[in-house]
Design an enzyme around this catalytic site. Structure first.
Site, PDB file in Angstrom:
ATOM      1  N   HIS A  46       0.764  -1.137   0.042  1.00 37.46           N
ATOM      2  CA  HIS A  46      -0.006   0.053   0.136  1.00 37.46           C
ATOM      3  C   HIS A  46       1.027   1.274  -0.004  1.00 37.46           C
ATOM      4  O   HIS A  46       0.688   2.155   0.825  1.00 37.46           O
ATOM      5  CB  HIS A  46      -1.173   0.012   0.970  1.00 37.46           C
ATOM      6  CG  HIS A  46      -0.800  -0.237   2.452  1.00 37.46           C
ATOM      7  ND1 HIS A  46       0.070   0.531   3.239  1.00 37.46           N
ATOM      8  CD2 HIS A  46      -1.597  -0.931   3.272  1.00 37.46           C
ATOM      9  CE1 HIS A  46      -0.008   0.064   4.542  1.00 37.46           C
ATOM     10  NE2 HIS A  46      -0.907  -0.840   4.737  1.00 37.46           N
ATOM     11  N   HIS A 100      -5.678  -8.879  14.039  1.00 35.09           N
ATOM     12  CA  HIS A 100      -5.761  -7.615  13.123  1.00 35.09           C
ATOM     13  C   HIS A 100      -6.376  -8.055  11.915  1.00 35.09           C
ATOM     14  O   HIS A 100      -6.025  -8.725  11.300  1.00 35.09           O
ATOM     15  CB  HIS A 100      -4.349  -7.161  12.908  1.00 35.09           C
ATOM     16  CG  HIS A 100      -4.288  -6.060  12.064  1.00 35.09           C
ATOM     17  ND1 HIS A 100      -5.340  -5.175  11.859  1.00 35.09           N
ATOM     18  CD2 HIS A 100      -3.147  -5.553  11.380  1.00 35.09           C
ATOM     19  CE1 HIS A 100      -4.778  -4.111  11.079  1.00 35.09           C
ATOM     20  NE2 HIS A 100      -3.434  -4.117  10.661  1.00 35.09           N
ATOM     21  N   GLU A 102      -6.700  -6.312   8.915  1.00 34.74           N
ATOM     22  CA  GLU A 102      -6.181  -6.057   7.734  1.00 34.74           C
ATOM     23  C   GLU A 102      -5.776  -7.197   6.842  1.00 34.74           C
ATOM     24  O   GLU A 102      -5.296  -8.262   7.544  1.00 34.74           O
ATOM     25  CB  GLU A 102      -4.901  -5.017   8.036  1.00 34.74           C
ATOM     26  CG  GLU A 102      -4.446  -4.239   6.379  1.00 34.74           C
ATOM     27  CD  GLU A 102      -3.474  -3.352   6.599  1.00 34.74           C
ATOM     28  OE1 GLU A 102      -2.883  -3.136   7.806  1.00 34.74           O
ATOM     29  OE2 GLU A 102      -3.211  -2.663   5.588  1.00 34.74           O
ATOM     30  N   ASP A 104      -3.709  -8.510   4.879  1.00 33.82           N
ATOM     31  CA  ASP A 104      -2.594  -9.312   4.822  1.00 33.82           C
ATOM     32  C   ASP A 104      -2.513 -10.370   5.814  1.00 33.82           C
ATOM     33  O   ASP A 104      -1.642 -11.328   5.852  1.00 33.82           O
ATOM     34  CB  ASP A 104      -1.250  -8.111   4.892  1.00 33.82           C
ATOM     35  CG  ASP A 104      -1.471  -7.207   6.096  1.00 33.82           C
ATOM     36  OD1 ASP A 104      -2.363  -6.826   6.365  1.00 33.82           O
ATOM     37  OD2 ASP A 104      -0.054  -7.007   6.312  1.00 33.82           O
ATOM     38  N   HIS A 167      -2.170  -1.657  14.155  1.00 32.10           N
ATOM     39  CA  HIS A 167      -2.093  -0.365  13.300  1.00 32.10           C
ATOM     40  C   HIS A 167      -3.497  -0.108  12.697  1.00 32.10           C
ATOM     41  O   HIS A 167      -3.767   1.109  12.249  1.00 32.10           O
ATOM     42  CB  HIS A 167      -1.106  -0.941  12.013  1.00 32.10           C
ATOM     43  CG  HIS A 167      -1.620  -0.385  10.549  1.00 32.10           C
ATOM     44  ND1 HIS A 167      -1.698  -1.128   9.625  1.00 32.10           N
ATOM     45  CD2 HIS A 167      -1.689   0.840  10.072  1.00 32.10           C
ATOM     46  CE1 HIS A 167      -1.968  -0.595   8.606  1.00 32.10           C
ATOM     47  NE2 HIS A 167      -1.936   0.586   8.751  1.00 32.10           N
ATOM     48  N   ASP A 186       1.515  -6.247  13.701  1.00 35.09           N
ATOM     49  CA  ASP A 186       2.174  -5.463  13.137  1.00 35.09           C
ATOM     50  C   ASP A 186       3.280  -5.024  13.886  1.00 35.09           C
ATOM     51  O   ASP A 186       4.405  -4.868  13.152  1.00 35.09           O
ATOM     52  CB  ASP A 186       1.477  -4.477  12.515  1.00 35.09           C
ATOM     53  CG  ASP A 186       0.507  -4.717  11.183  1.00 35.09           C
ATOM     54  OD1 ASP A 186       1.069  -5.743  10.583  1.00 35.09           O
ATOM     55  OD2 ASP A 186      -0.276  -3.944  11.025  1.00 35.09           O
ATOM     56  N   TYR A 214       9.553   0.240   8.525  1.00 30.74           N
ATOM     57  CA  TYR A 214       8.356  -0.310   8.900  1.00 30.74           C
ATOM     58  C   TYR A 214       7.711   0.629  10.066  1.00 30.74           C
ATOM     59  O   TYR A 214       6.439   1.038   9.819  1.00 30.74           O
ATOM     60  CB  TYR A 214       8.246  -1.665   9.570  1.00 30.74           C
ATOM     61  CG  TYR A 214       7.085  -2.343   9.506  1.00 30.74           C
ATOM     62  CD1 TYR A 214       6.573  -3.198   8.514  1.00 30.74           C
ATOM     63  CD2 TYR A 214       6.121  -2.275  10.699  1.00 30.74           C
ATOM     64  CE1 TYR A 214       5.326  -3.599   8.530  1.00 30.74           C
ATOM     65  CE2 TYR A 214       4.923  -2.668  10.719  1.00 30.74           C
ATOM     66  CZ  TYR A 214       4.263  -3.349   9.596  1.00 30.74           C
ATOM     67  OH  TYR A 214       3.191  -3.943   9.636  1.00 30.74           O
ATOM     68  N   HIS A 245       5.144  -9.832  10.459  1.00 32.95           N
ATOM     69  CA  HIS A 245       5.963  -9.556   9.140  1.00 32.95           C
ATOM     70  C   HIS A 245       7.244  -9.676   9.494  1.00 32.95           C
ATOM     71  O   HIS A 245       7.839  -9.262  10.716  1.00 32.95           O
ATOM     72  CB  HIS A 245       5.481  -8.161   8.711  1.00 32.95           C
ATOM     73  CG  HIS A 245       4.267  -7.930   8.253  1.00 32.95           C
ATOM     74  ND1 HIS A 245       3.557  -8.370   7.129  1.00 32.95           N
ATOM     75  CD2 HIS A 245       3.338  -7.018   8.741  1.00 32.95           C
ATOM     76  CE1 HIS A 245       2.732  -7.864   6.702  1.00 32.95           C
ATOM     77  NE2 HIS A 245       2.146  -7.019   7.991  1.00 32.95           N
TER      78      HIS A 245
HETATM   79 FE1  FEO Z   1      -1.922  -3.424   9.359  1.00 34.91          FE
HETATM   80 FE2  FEO Z   1       0.195  -5.983   8.569  1.00 34.91          FE
HETATM   81  O1  FEO Z   1      -1.371  -5.109   8.539  1.00 34.91           O
END
Ligand code: FEO
Length: 408
Positions: A46, A100, A102, A104, A167, A186, A214, A245
């Protein structure tokens, strides 16, 4: 071809393409397996340049209850299922923790909930709301948790720490006190796909540089929330931090260093450093950028100079993180900001860094004044602006450059 069959769900894996070894579940701790995916070819997340790819880390806890913590992007679903199936039939998963929503991390949740129809979805109240806004959750059983809640899964407990805006509003962390493992999603992550999943087996500088990038691009707008999260973690003894991640932190010095780094980045403290970021059409604004750079150096301030024609804005954000002085140079185009400068300004407003001192400079052809857009943005963000914008018509002569250098 490698055939993986479970619960009437058939996977055909081409080992030539995927590499059989890369499909292994990896035991990373007591009853804990990494079952995520490495996205080697990801080059953009993104708007954030990811030259080293990324990983989506999902974790399988094999206690009396079989628990999957987070998942992967939708196109990595088969890879994650293949890893899980080496440890357990996915239909036997009792619980899915969504730290989370999101995509991903949640992209494979619908498939898991389909394969494991008896699994309970554990998430925060805002996690449930967001999941329902993303997917058809009508057949899912939810167990909602908030900070301090625990769920016993056999020999160990899962403790939850809600960390809104790290996040997204739904973000939370899962802590396993018996093992001292933190699964913070995250937070503490990096967009880094590497041959080892452990930070201590990869070059230290790369892992920390990627963790800083990050933070600068993903969590920088939420420094206050990051500070609060660190306070919530202060009484947690951590033997391993396994983010969603990049690499997992298990070396005690690296764990201390990444927590200290987060405390520093979240504090908003700056170094005595200037960031000169600019674009140029015919070299005038670049010449001015050099004069601004010299002015800072004359004052004993370290400077980084970044051309938006050559640097990705997500790399410039790393310099922004701890620079006290930000000077933005714009060449006027059609009475407006130059497009790459406008894009940077939009990104900057989103990151909304605090506690900076801003300066705007640049060239114009026949109509000046557009630098006020930059100056107004500084003011909106609460930055100090001790100097008015400095603009010059067409090509700056040496006396103008000297004046600019002295003004800075
Ligand atoms: Fe906020 Fe890795 O997603």
């Amino acid at each position: 071809m490698l055939k993986v069959i479970y619960n009437n769900y058939h996977l055909t894996i081409n080992p030539i393409i995927t590499g059989k070894k890369t499909m292994q579940a990896e035991k990373i701790g007591e009853d804990l397996y990494w079952v995520g995916a490495k996205d080697w070819n990801l080059r953009e997340f993104h708007g954030y340049a990811t030259p080293l790819g990324s990983t989506y880390n999902a974790y399988l806890i094999m206690d009396e209850k079989k628990v999957l913590v987070d998942t992967v992007k939708h196109y990595c679903t088969d890879e994650m299922l293949a890893r899980i199936s080496q440890v357990i039939d996915p239909s036997e998963i009792d619980m899915v923790v969504c730290n989370h929503v999101e995509m991903d991390h949640s992209g494979a949740i619908p498939k898991i909930m389909e394969l494991a129809p008896n699994a309970v979805m554990v998430t925060s109240a805002s996690g449930k709301a967001a999941l329902t806004e993303h997917y058809d959750t009508s057949k899912w059983t939810f167990q909602l948790v908030k900070t301090g809640d625990t769920i016993n899964i056999g020999k160990r407990n899962l403790e939850f720490i809600c960390t809104p805006l790290l996040h997204w509003p739904d973000s939370m962390m899962t802590y396993i006190p018996e093992d001292r493992y933190l699964l913070p999603n995250d937070a503490f992550g990096q967009h880094y796909s590497a041959d080892s999943i452990f930070a201590d087996e990869m070059p230290n500088d790369i892992v920390f540089d990627e963790a800083k990038k990050y933070f600068a691009n993903i969590l920088y707008p939420y420094c206050m929330q990051a500070g609060k999260a660190l306070k919530q973690l202060a009484d947690k003894d951590m033997k391993m931090i396994a983010p969603s991640h990049g690499c997992i932190w298990r070396d005690s010095k690296q764990i201390k260093d990444i927590i200290d780094s987060y405390a520093y980045w979240a504090s908003g403290e700056n170094k005595n450093k200037a960031l000169v970021v600019y674009d140029t059409m015919w070299g005038s604004t670049e010449a001015m950028a050099d004069a601004v750079k010299s002015g800072f150096e004359d004052a004993g301030i370290k400077v980084v100079k970044r051309s938006l024609n050559h640097c990705d804005i997500s790399d410039v954000a790393v310099d922004l993180l701890d620079a006290k002085y930000i000077a933005i140079g714009n060449p006027t185009l059609n009475n407006n900001l130059f497009p790459r400068v406008a894009a940077f300004m939009a990104y900057l407003k989103g990151l909304a860094p605090k506690n900076k001192t801003g300066f705007a400079f640049g060239s114009f052809g026949w109509k000046g004044g557009v630098l006020n857009v930059i100056q107004d943005t500084y003011t909106e963000m609460g930055w100090k602006t001790p100097l008015p914008p400095f603009e010059t018509k067409y090509v700056p002569r040496s006396n103008i450059l000297e004046e600019l250098r002295e003004e800075v």
